[in-house]
Scaffold this motif. Structure first.
Motif, PDB file in Angstrom:
ATOM      1  N   PRO A 183      27.581 -12.520  42.108  1.00 45.60           N
ATOM      2  CA  PRO A 183      26.274 -12.075  41.427  1.00 45.60           C
ATOM      3  C   PRO A 183      27.603 -11.963  40.132  1.00 45.60           C
ATOM      4  N   LEU A 241      25.431  -3.759  42.722  1.00 43.31           N
ATOM      5  CA  LEU A 241      24.359  -4.179  43.386  1.00 43.31           C
ATOM      6  C   LEU A 241      23.055  -3.852  42.688  1.00 43.31           C
ATOM      7  N   LEU A 276      21.574 -12.722  41.542  1.00 43.86           N
ATOM      8  CA  LEU A 276      22.470 -12.609  42.931  1.00 43.86           C
ATOM      9  C   LEU A 276      23.477 -13.633  43.074  1.00 43.86           C
TER      10      LEU A 276
END
Length: 326
Positions: A183, A241, A276
């Motif tokens: 990512p 993330l 991602l």
């Protein structure tokens, strides 16, 4: 004449469909998003825009150089005459090289839109299942609607999304288990006034941000604000993330402050975007066509991790398919 279904409207999917249709076949493209181009992405806001995905591309092979030449003639791309700098803990210095860099104009996905003209396209249609129907394929979307029947299906979405659609019996599918995509967080900032930063693009060799570029310095980017785009490293992105917009902005501002001796001007507006599936980490080419199942694979991750790899994958698979369905 064969009927093909292509899943994914990035450069690989659209290039492949364009070549198949030019050869006289029927081809329909399915795209889960509203826009085209995948990571060839530009977001427009009030009085400014930013390329928050791919920043530029180069052309190494003769075949891709010829294709880029056609894009140049159509005005879809232009050279970006930029000298990247290099930022380390010790210094900031120019790092000139002889690579010719290109960008889409006026948006990064201009060549995808150009190639897509005339191609049957279903936008905002997420295909989540392939069903064998005799010797052909039927496609089902997330709402239970079905499409087809098609002689072959080509998957051009990122690795994990393509894997999820592959039937278990597809020969060669197991080799994809060794592949991976990492990512990247991207942050774009528009400043109320000019920053005074000398460099237009910087490879950051330490810390958690790996790339910074003055996006408004690219050709054909008329806007009222100086804009910067920064990409975080894959490792930091993978570990964060769910990073907040505030944390992301704080980190990129610290990098920009290292590029200037003056105080940064007020931020007019900013946004962040999490990719991602940004880059492939395994660069060994994979088997793209599985004749027993009539399923093909294309995308940058099948040949490498650059824009050129996406186009090369489509070009190679098109050559195979045109011979297979001659």
């Amino acid at each position: 004449m064969a009927e093909f279904a292509v899943i994914g409207a990035g450069l690989a999917g659209i290039s492949l469909a364009h070549q198949l249709i030019e050869a006289g076949h029927t081809c329909v493209v399915f795209e889960k998003s509203r826009g085209l181009g995948g990571r060839l992405a530009t977001r427009r806001l009030e009085h400014w825009q930013a390329d928050h995905g791919a920043q530029y591309f180069t052309a190494s092979s003769a075949a891709f150089q010829a294709e880029v030449g056609r894009w140049l003639q159509r005005g879809w791309v232009k050279p970006w005459a930029v000298t990247p700098w290099r930022l380390t803990r010790e210094q900031l210095s120019p790092s000139p090289d002889k690579r010719e860099r290109f960008v889409g104009t006026p948006n990064m996905n201009a060549m995808v839109h150009g190639l897509a003209e005339g191609i049957p396209l279903y936008r905002q249609t997420r295909i989540d299942r392939l069903e064998a129907d005799g010797d052909r394929w039927r496609l089902w979307d997330e709402h239970g609607e079905h499409y087809g029947r098609f002689d072959a299906v080509i998957l051009t979405a990122p690795l994990a999304q393509s894997q999820a659609l592959l039937p278990a019996e597809v020969i060669g599918a197991a080799e994809l288990d060794s592949q991976n995509m990492t990512p990247t967080w991207a942050v774009a900032i528009a400043f109320a006034e000019t920053t005074g930063i000398e460099a237009d693009a910087v490879f950051v060799k330490d810390g958690i941000v790996g790339w910074a570029a003055r996006d408004s310095a690219k050709p054909d980017r008329p806007q009222q604000h100086e804009t910067w785009v920064m990409h975080f490293t894959a490792q930091w992105s993978a570990n964060h993330l769910d990073a907040s917009p505030e944390l992301l902005q704080q980190q990129v501002v610290e990098v920009l402050e290292r590029l200037t001796n003056a105080t940064l001007p007020e931020i007019h507006q900013s946004f962040s975007h999490r990719w991602l599936y940004a880059q492939a980490t395994t660069l060994e080419p994979i088997q793209q066509w599985h004749p027993a199942s009539r399923i093909g694979l294309a995308g940058d991750w099948t040949q490498g991790n650059r824009i050129e790899a996406a186009w090369i994958s489509a070009h190679r698979l098109a050559t195979i398919l045109l011979d297979e369905f001659a």
